[in-house]
Design an enzyme around this catalytic site. Sequence first.
Site, PDB file in Angstrom:
ATOM      1  N   GLU A 114       0.869  -1.278  -0.030  1.00  9.92           N
ATOM      2  CA  GLU A 114       0.018  -0.010  -0.138  1.00  9.92           C
ATOM      3  C   GLU A 114       1.078   1.372   0.019  1.00  9.92           C
ATOM      4  O   GLU A 114       2.043   1.086   0.551  1.00  9.92           O
ATOM      5  CB  GLU A 114      -0.911  -0.022   1.435  1.00  9.92           C
ATOM      6  CG  GLU A 114      -2.369  -0.333   1.078  1.00  9.92           C
ATOM      7  CD  GLU A 114      -3.083   0.829   0.383  1.00  9.92           C
ATOM      8  OE1 GLU A 114      -2.521   1.441  -0.415  1.00  9.92           O
ATOM      9  OE2 GLU A 114      -4.545   0.771   0.550  1.00  9.92           O
ATOM     10  N   ASP A 115       0.508   2.485  -0.553  1.00  8.48           N
ATOM     11  CA  ASP A 115       0.933   3.545  -0.318  1.00  8.48           C
ATOM     12  C   ASP A 115       0.979   4.339   0.821  1.00  8.48           C
ATOM     13  O   ASP A 115       1.841   4.883   1.475  1.00  8.48           O
ATOM     14  CB  ASP A 115       0.771   4.644  -1.549  1.00  8.48           C
ATOM     15  CG  ASP A 115      -0.855   4.714  -1.572  1.00  8.48           C
ATOM     16  OD1 ASP A 115      -1.481   3.907  -0.995  1.00  8.48           O
ATOM     17  OD2 ASP A 115      -1.358   5.615  -2.300  1.00  8.48           O
TER      18      ASP A 115
ATOM     19  N   LYS B 209      -1.301   6.967   8.759  1.00  9.00           N
ATOM     20  CA  LYS B 209      -1.748   8.268   9.343  1.00  9.00           C
ATOM     21  C   LYS B 209      -2.311   7.616  10.620  1.00  9.00           C
ATOM     22  O   LYS B 209      -3.625   7.345  10.710  1.00  9.00           O
ATOM     23  CB  LYS B 209      -2.613   8.861   8.824  1.00  9.00           C
ATOM     24  CG  LYS B 209      -2.060   9.694   7.617  1.00  9.00           C
ATOM     25  CD  LYS B 209      -3.059  10.543   6.907  1.00  9.00           C
ATOM     26  CE  LYS B 209      -2.596  11.371   5.544  1.00  9.00           C
ATOM     27  NZ  LYS B 209      -3.867  11.926   4.851  1.00  9.00           N
TER      28      LYS B 209
ATOM     29  N   ARG C 136       1.667  12.951  -8.956  1.00  7.14           N
ATOM     30  CA  ARG C 136       2.233  11.407  -8.786  1.00  7.14           C
ATOM     31  C   ARG C 136       3.500  11.583  -9.284  1.00  7.14           C
ATOM     32  O   ARG C 136       4.482  10.581  -8.742  1.00  7.14           O
ATOM     33  CB  ARG C 136       1.491  10.466  -9.610  1.00  7.14           C
ATOM     34  CG  ARG C 136      -0.123  10.270  -9.266  1.00  7.14           C
ATOM     35  CD  ARG C 136      -0.521   8.901 -10.069  1.00  7.14           C
ATOM     36  NE  ARG C 136      -2.158   8.935  -9.687  1.00  7.14           N
ATOM     37  CZ  ARG C 136      -2.685   8.612  -8.774  1.00  7.14           C
ATOM     38  NH1 ARG C 136      -2.154   7.921  -7.510  1.00  7.14           N
ATOM     39  NH2 ARG C 136      -4.081   8.353  -8.812  1.00  7.14           N
TER      40      ARG C 136
ATOM     41  N   PHE D  75      -2.977  15.823   4.504  1.00  2.00           N
ATOM     42  CA  PHE D  75      -3.004  15.344   3.053  1.00  2.00           C
ATOM     43  C   PHE D  75      -1.596  15.281   2.538  1.00  2.00           C
ATOM     44  O   PHE D  75      -1.084  16.461   2.642  1.00  2.00           O
ATOM     45  CB  PHE D  75      -4.117  16.022   2.247  1.00  2.00           C
ATOM     46  CG  PHE D  75      -4.345  15.443   1.139  1.00  2.00           C
ATOM     47  CD1 PHE D  75      -4.988  14.371   1.009  1.00  2.00           C
ATOM     48  CD2 PHE D  75      -3.709  15.938  -0.007  1.00  2.00           C
ATOM     49  CE1 PHE D  75      -5.350  13.430  -0.093  1.00  2.00           C
ATOM     50  CE2 PHE D  75      -3.978  15.269  -1.413  1.00  2.00           C
ATOM     51  CZ  PHE D  75      -4.720  13.975  -1.468  1.00  2.00           C
TER      52      PHE D  75
ATOM     53  N   ASP E 150      -4.875   5.306   5.854  1.00  2.00           N
ATOM     54  CA  ASP E 150      -5.377   6.457   6.372  1.00  2.00           C
ATOM     55  C   ASP E 150      -6.430   5.865   7.320  1.00  2.00           C
ATOM     56  O   ASP E 150      -6.064   5.608   8.428  1.00  2.00           O
ATOM     57  CB  ASP E 150      -5.803   7.273   5.197  1.00  2.00           C
ATOM     58  CG  ASP E 150      -6.638   8.586   5.661  1.00  2.00           C
ATOM     59  OD1 ASP E 150      -6.204   8.946   6.656  1.00  2.00           O
ATOM     60  OD2 ASP E 150      -7.372   9.240   4.690  1.00  2.00           O
TER      61      ASP E 150
HETATM   62  P1  5GP Z   1      -8.050   4.387   3.818  1.00  2.00           P
HETATM   63  O1  5GP Z   1      -8.841   3.523   3.028  1.00  2.00           O
HETATM   64  O2  5GP Z   1      -6.996   3.749   4.519  1.00  2.00           O
HETATM   65  O3  5GP Z   1      -8.780   5.612   4.279  1.00  2.00           O
HETATM   66  O4  5GP Z   1      -7.381   5.193   2.514  1.00  2.00           O
HETATM   67  C1  5GP Z   1      -6.350   4.530   1.892  1.00  2.00           C
HETATM   68  C2  5GP Z   1      -6.190   5.119   0.333  1.00  2.00           C
HETATM   69  O5  5GP Z   1      -6.502   6.656   0.579  1.00  2.00           O
HETATM   70  C3  5GP Z   1      -4.822   5.200  -0.074  1.00  2.00           C
HETATM   71  O6  5GP Z   1      -4.535   4.017  -0.425  1.00  2.00           O
HETATM   72  C4  5GP Z   1      -4.809   6.459  -0.733  1.00  2.00           C
HETATM   73  O7  5GP Z   1      -4.870   6.183  -2.295  1.00  2.00           O
HETATM   74  C5  5GP Z   1      -5.699   7.639  -0.289  1.00  2.00           C
HETATM   75  N1  5GP Z   1      -5.028   8.310   0.743  1.00  2.00           N
HETATM   76  C6  5GP Z   1      -5.283   8.535   1.983  1.00  2.00           C
HETATM   77  N2  5GP Z   1      -4.674   9.436   2.685  1.00  2.00           N
HETATM   78  C7  5GP Z   1      -3.919  10.201   1.500  1.00  2.00           C
HETATM   79  C8  5GP Z   1      -3.236  11.216   1.523  1.00  2.00           C
HETATM   80  O8  5GP Z   1      -2.943  11.989   2.386  1.00  2.00           O
HETATM   81  N3  5GP Z   1      -3.034  11.700   0.032  1.00  2.00           N
HETATM   82  C9  5GP Z   1      -3.282  10.978  -0.762  1.00  2.00           C
HETATM   83  N4  5GP Z   1      -2.934  11.434  -1.889  1.00  2.00           N
HETATM   84  N5  5GP Z   1      -4.070   9.919  -0.918  1.00  2.00           N
HETATM   85  C10 5GP Z   1      -4.362   9.622   0.195  1.00  2.00           C
END
Ligand code: 5GP
Length: 177
Positions: free
Chosen positions: A101-102, A133, A167, A154, A105
């Site tokens: 995963e990148d 995070k 990106r 963010f 969140d």
């Molecule tokens: P989650 O499902 O854990 O809330 O979010 C995961 C996905 O949300 C990540 O794979 C990413 O694509 C996007 N995401 C969450 N936080 C950020 C952020 O600070 N910046 C960006 N560009 N994408 C985010």
Amino acid sequence: MKIRVHDKEFEPYLTADMISKRIKEIAADLSKDYKDKKPLFIAILNGSFMFASDLFKELNIDAEICFIKLASYKGTKSTGHVITAIGLDMDIIGRDIVIIEDIVDTGKTLSEFLPQIQHQQPASVKIVSLLHKPEATVYPITISYLGFSIPNKFVVGYGLDYDGLGRNIREIYRLAE
Ligand code: 5GP
């Protein structure tokens, strides 16, 4: 120096050097832990493509990689539901899986994806994420290999976008105050 992506200003946060050093460390840990296991890495597109590529290059073991596309984000706010756009086309029964995963969140994306993977009876499933995070956690996720724990702001760059842009930036920037 601050940069502008669409309508927002971002400030430098993690340098390309910090990112690549940390990736080498994670790859060394993975290479040690998965020696002789021939793991299958599953990278979650789009955001993880750059991290997946740099991490995979640093592994010095036999390993496979494939890609899946899930999305739960539009702009800077979660849309609250996960869409699977490209499904998993590999047989993962009995495989040692490492999900790439990148950023984790709220944890929603992985909390929806992990049961889909577990259902297919892999031997093991671990997660490697470049960013986490912790303050944003809604669905707790165990990240076995983590690049950086970051505040709830963010970020863009190094594969991560803001509405499609950013990106290609080599560093990671965060939203300026
Ligand atoms: P989650 O499902 O854990 O809330 O979010 C995961 C996905 O949300 C990540 O794979 C990413 O694509 C996007 N995401 C969450 N936080 C950020 C952020 O600070 N910046 C960006 N560009 N994408 C985010």
